[in-house]
Structure formats: C-alpha cells, structure tokens
Design a protein around this motif. Structure first.
Motif, PDB file in Angstrom:
ATOM      1  N   VAL A   6       0.846  -1.197   0.000  1.00 53.86           N
ATOM      2  CA  VAL A   6       0.000   0.000   0.000  1.00 53.86           C
ATOM      3  C   VAL A   6       0.883   1.249   0.000  1.00 53.86           C
ATOM      4  CG1 VAL A   6      -1.606   1.380   1.389  1.00 53.86           C
ATOM      5  CG2 VAL A   6      -2.035  -1.064   1.042  1.00 53.86           C
ATOM      6  N   ARG A   7       1.888   1.264   0.865  1.00 49.25           N
ATOM      7  CA  ARG A   7       2.804   2.417   0.921  1.00 49.25           C
ATOM      8  C   ARG A   7       3.532   2.595  -0.405  1.00 49.25           C
ATOM      9  NH1 ARG A   7       3.916  -0.001   5.815  1.00 49.25           N
ATOM     10  NH2 ARG A   7       2.854   0.997   7.545  1.00 49.25           N
ATOM     11  N   ASP A   8       3.967   1.487  -1.010  1.00 48.84           N
ATOM     12  CA  ASP A   8       4.662   1.563  -2.300  1.00 48.84           C
ATOM     13  C   ASP A   8       3.764   2.147  -3.387  1.00 48.84           C
ATOM     14  OD1 ASP A   8       6.891   0.430  -1.113  1.00 48.84           O
ATOM     15  OD2 ASP A   8       6.576  -1.571  -1.982  1.00 48.84           O
ATOM     16  N   LEU A   9       2.459   1.941  -3.237  1.00 49.94           N
ATOM     17  CA  LEU A   9       1.503   2.489  -4.205  1.00 49.94           C
ATOM     18  C   LEU A   9       1.088   3.916  -3.849  1.00 49.94           C
ATOM     19  CD1 LEU A   9      -0.693  -0.692  -4.772  1.00 49.94           C
ATOM     20  CD2 LEU A   9       0.835   0.389  -6.442  1.00 49.94           C
ATOM     21  N   GLY A  10       1.672   4.469  -2.794  1.00 54.84           N
ATOM     22  CA  GLY A  10       1.385   5.850  -2.410  1.00 54.84           C
ATOM     23  C   GLY A  10       0.218   6.019  -1.466  1.00 54.84           C
ATOM     24  N   GLY A  11      -0.245   4.946  -0.871  1.00 51.60           N
ATOM     25  CA  GLY A  11      -1.389   5.023   0.033  1.00 51.60           C
ATOM     26  C   GLY A  11      -0.989   4.895   1.488  1.00 51.60           C
ATOM     27  N   GLU A  12      -1.956   5.132   2.348  1.00 54.61           N
ATOM     28  CA  GLU A  12      -1.798   4.942   3.787  1.00 54.61           C
ATOM     29  C   GLU A  12      -2.533   3.651   4.137  1.00 54.61           C
ATOM     30  OE1 GLU A  12      -0.588   5.429   7.586  1.00 54.61           O
ATOM     31  OE2 GLU A  12       0.021   6.665   5.886  1.00 54.61           O
ATOM     32  N   PRO A  13      -1.830   2.647   4.657  1.00 54.92           N
ATOM     33  CA  PRO A  13      -2.479   1.364   4.938  1.00 54.92           C
ATOM     34  C   PRO A  13      -3.683   1.500   5.868  1.00 54.92           C
ATOM     35  CG  PRO A  13      -0.104   1.175   5.156  1.00 54.92           C
ATOM     36  CD  PRO A  13      -0.417   2.641   5.003  1.00 54.92           C
ATOM     37  N   VAL A  14      -4.752   0.814   5.517  1.00 46.72           N
ATOM     38  CA  VAL A  14      -5.947   0.792   6.344  1.00 46.72           C
ATOM     39  C   VAL A  14      -5.582   0.141   7.681  1.00 46.72           C
ATOM     40  CG1 VAL A  14      -6.762  -1.411   5.393  1.00 46.72           C
ATOM     41  CG2 VAL A  14      -8.381   0.153   6.411  1.00 46.72           C
ATOM     42  N   ALA A  15      -6.081   0.726   8.746  1.00 50.45           N
ATOM     43  CA  ALA A  15      -5.790   0.197  10.085  1.00 50.45           C
ATOM     44  C   ALA A  15      -6.735  -0.946  10.425  1.00 50.45           C
ATOM     45  CB  ALA A  15      -5.932   1.307  11.120  1.00 50.45           C
ATOM     46  N   ALA A  16      -6.268  -1.807  11.289  1.00 52.01           N
ATOM     47  CA  ALA A  16      -7.121  -2.890  11.785  1.00 52.01           C
ATOM     48  C   ALA A  16      -8.164  -2.299  12.719  1.00 52.01           C
ATOM     49  CB  ALA A  16      -6.288  -3.927  12.541  1.00 52.01           C
ATOM     50  N   ALA A  17      -9.319  -2.915  12.741  1.00 52.43           N
ATOM     51  CA  ALA A  17     -10.355  -2.528  13.693  1.00 52.43           C
ATOM     52  C   ALA A  17      -9.956  -3.030  15.076  1.00 52.43           C
ATOM     53  CB  ALA A  17     -11.696  -3.127  13.281  1.00 52.43           C
ATOM     54  N   ALA A  18     -10.497  -2.417  16.095  1.00 54.01           N
ATOM     55  CA  ALA A  18     -10.210  -2.855  17.463  1.00 54.01           C
ATOM     56  C   ALA A  18     -10.762  -4.253  17.710  1.00 54.01           C
ATOM     57  CB  ALA A  18     -10.800  -1.873  18.461  1.00 54.01           C
ATOM     58  N   GLY A  19     -11.817  -4.593  17.023  1.00 54.81           N
ATOM     59  CA  GLY A  19     -12.429  -5.909  17.159  1.00 54.81           C
ATOM     60  C   GLY A  19     -13.323  -6.155  15.959  1.00 54.81           C
ATOM     61  N   TYR A  20     -13.700  -7.400  15.773  1.00 55.09           N
ATOM     62  CA  TYR A  20     -14.544  -7.779  14.646  1.00 55.09           C
ATOM     63  C   TYR A  20     -15.675  -8.665  15.154  1.00 55.09           C
ATOM     64  CZ  TYR A  20     -10.646  -6.177  11.779  1.00 55.09           C
ATOM     65  OH  TYR A  20      -9.661  -5.422  11.190  1.00 55.09           O
ATOM     66  N   ALA A  21     -16.838  -8.496  14.565  1.00 56.74           N
ATOM     67  CA  ALA A  21     -17.981  -9.344  14.919  1.00 56.74           C
ATOM     68  C   ALA A  21     -17.777 -10.711  14.274  1.00 56.74           C
ATOM     69  CB  ALA A  21     -19.271  -8.715  14.422  1.00 56.74           C
ATOM     70  N   LEU A  22     -17.982 -11.729  15.031  1.00 51.88           N
ATOM     71  CA  LEU A  22     -17.853 -13.077  14.484  1.00 51.88           C
ATOM     72  C   LEU A  22     -19.129 -13.462  13.753  1.00 51.88           C
ATOM     73  CD1 LEU A  22     -16.148 -14.777  17.547  1.00 51.88           C
ATOM     74  CD2 LEU A  22     -15.067 -14.014  15.427  1.00 51.88           C
ATOM     75  N   PRO A  23     -19.026 -14.291  12.729  1.00 53.73           N
ATOM     76  CA  PRO A  23     -20.199 -14.697  11.953  1.00 53.73           C
ATOM     77  C   PRO A  23     -21.106 -15.648  12.715  1.00 53.73           C
ATOM     78  CG  PRO A  23     -18.260 -15.813  11.142  1.00 53.73           C
ATOM     79  CD  PRO A  23     -17.788 -14.817  12.170  1.00 53.73           C
ATOM     80  N   PHE A  24     -20.562 -16.286  13.730  1.00 54.01           N
ATOM     81  CA  PHE A  24     -21.320 -17.224  14.553  1.00 54.01           C
ATOM     82  C   PHE A  24     -20.544 -17.426  15.842  1.00 54.01           C
ATOM     83  CE2 PHE A  24     -18.878 -19.515  11.296  1.00 54.01           C
ATOM     84  CZ  PHE A  24     -18.004 -20.253  12.089  1.00 54.01           C
ATOM     85  N   SER A  25     -21.216 -17.994  16.800  1.00 52.17           N
ATOM     86  CA  SER A  25     -20.591 -18.280  18.088  1.00 52.17           C
ATOM     87  C   SER A  25     -19.507 -19.354  17.905  1.00 52.17           C
ATOM     88  CB  SER A  25     -21.665 -18.782  19.058  1.00 52.17           C
ATOM     89  OG  SER A  25     -21.089 -19.127  20.289  1.00 52.17           O
ATOM     90  N   VAL A  26     -18.417 -19.198  18.643  1.00 56.46           N
ATOM     91  CA  VAL A  26     -17.312 -20.150  18.540  1.00 56.46           C
ATOM     92  C   VAL A  26     -17.039 -20.718  19.934  1.00 56.46           C
ATOM     93  CG1 VAL A  26     -14.940 -20.514  17.734  1.00 56.46           C
ATOM     94  CG2 VAL A  26     -16.372 -18.763  16.649  1.00 56.46           C
ATOM     95  N   PRO A  27     -17.911 -21.636  20.383  1.00 58.10           N
ATOM     96  CA  PRO A  27     -17.777 -22.159  21.739  1.00 58.10           C
ATOM     97  C   PRO A  27     -16.829 -23.352  21.881  1.00 58.10           C
ATOM     98  CG  PRO A  27     -19.759 -23.023  20.756  1.00 58.10           C
ATOM     99  CD  PRO A  27     -19.152 -22.071  19.749  1.00 58.10           C
ATOM    100  N   ASP A  28     -16.456 -23.974  20.739  1.00 62.49           N
ATOM    101  CA  ASP A  28     -15.682 -25.208  20.837  1.00 62.49           C
ATOM    102  C   ASP A  28     -14.786 -25.384  19.613  1.00 62.49           C
ATOM    103  OD1 ASP A  28     -17.410 -25.993  18.749  1.00 62.49           O
ATOM    104  OD2 ASP A  28     -18.708 -27.134  20.088  1.00 62.49           O
ATOM    105  N   SER A  29     -14.068 -26.475  19.608  1.00 59.72           N
ATOM    106  CA  SER A  29     -13.115 -26.749  18.536  1.00 59.72           C
ATOM    107  C   SER A  29     -13.790 -26.906  17.175  1.00 59.72           C
ATOM    108  CB  SER A  29     -12.313 -28.006  18.876  1.00 59.72           C
ATOM    109  OG  SER A  29     -11.322 -28.226  17.903  1.00 59.72           O
ATOM    110  N   ALA A  30     -14.932 -27.552  17.124  1.00 56.58           N
ATOM    111  CA  ALA A  30     -15.624 -27.745  15.841  1.00 56.58           C
ATOM    112  C   ALA A  30     -16.006 -26.397  15.230  1.00 56.58           C
ATOM    113  CB  ALA A  30     -16.862 -28.621  16.028  1.00 56.58           C
TER     114      ALA A  30
END
Length: 173
Positions: free
Chosen positions: A59-83
């Motif tokens: 991004v920097r090489d292309l002259g841009g400012e890299p987009v920052a990561a969000a502080a957190g992201y909403a999960l698409p579903f609950s992740v209670p276990d290994s499966a």
C-alpha cells in the motif's frame, strides 16, 4: 493517480483489511481449537500476519496509507468449541481467497504473482480445514455482487467472511 492505479490500490487495501480480520479471527480460532490442530492454526495465524505486513508495504509503495485494523470484529457465529473454530478457520480462508481473487484481477506483474500466491495459500488452508475443496476458490464469495466486487469489509463483514467479509476474521472469514 490513474484509474487503474486507484483500482489496484483499492484492491490491495481490501486484501490488507481482509488480512487484519483473518489475524483477529485466528486469535479466536487459537483460543478454541483442539490440541490436535493447534499447530495448523498457529501456522495460519503466522502466515496471515506475514501477508498483512507485506500488504501494508505494498500500500505504501503504491502511495497510500495502509488501512488500520479494527479494534475488534464481529464473528459470523458463536465459537464455543473446537468444531466451531474449525468452521471459522475455513470461512476466514474462503473470505481471504475471495479478496485475493479480486487483487489478482486488479494487479499486474509481481503484485499479481503475490496475489495469486495469497489466493492459492488461502484455498489450500480452507481445503485442509474443511477436509475438502471447492471448484473455484475465491469465487463463491463473489456471488450476487455487481461485477464481482465485494464491498469493503466492516466489523460485521469481517467477522463473517475471510475473517469475516474480506477475509477474515471477524474474522472476515
């Protein structure tokens, strides 16, 4: 900046956003995954961090400012276990593959080769997580979007796609 350069920068920024989400998502995966697949999750986490860092440089090489990561992201579903963690990992990889397919189309030269490598790696990891493959990795994410373009990920997208939407974690999938 030309229209092509703008499109290339947008596609690199979208891939960077997807990698941010994937890194977040793999943090969740790592906390829930069973011991038997923990090494695989760690390797994927490290790979996404490396891709994220390389994309920020692009991004920097292309002259841009890299987009920052969000502080957190909403999960698409609950992740209670290994499966559920395994399902999330596969979804993160699918979303990342979709964003890299857009970057392959927008890029040329070394950047295109890098994007193709990112698409291939995400597709292979997705197939390993789900213990099966899809015919055209990265294309399923594009169904129903105009001209195959995905909107930029937001917190809820990222959580459902590659690591939610773009790849990640929220892991936009």
């Amino acid at each position: 900046m030309s229209k092509a350069e703008d499109g290339r920068l947008d596609a690199v920024q979208a891939a960077l956003a997807a990698e941010h989400a994937a890194v977040y998502g793999y943090g969740v995966v790592g906390g829930r995954i069973g011991e038997e697949r923990r090494t695989e999750a760690r390797a994927a986490y490290d790979a996404h961090r490396a891709r994220r860092d390389a994309l920020a440089r692009d991004v920097r090489d292309l002259g841009g400012e890299p987009v920052a990561a969000a502080a957190g992201y909403a999960l698409p579903f609950s992740v209670p276990d290994s499966a559920a963690a395994v399902r999330l990992a596969a979804q993160l990889e699918d979303r990342v593959a979709g964003v890299y397919s857009d970057l392959v189309r927008a890029a040329e030269g070394d950047l295109r080769a890098t994007a193709a490598g990112g698409l291939r790696e995400a597709a292979v990891r997705a197939a390993r997580w789900r213990r099966g493959s899809v015919a055209f990795p990265g294309l399923a994410e594009r169904a129903g979007t105009p001209a195959g373009r995905r909107p930029a990920p937001d917190a809820s997208d990222t959580a459902t796609g590659p690591a939610a939407s773009s790849a990640t974690a929220s892991p936009t999938a």
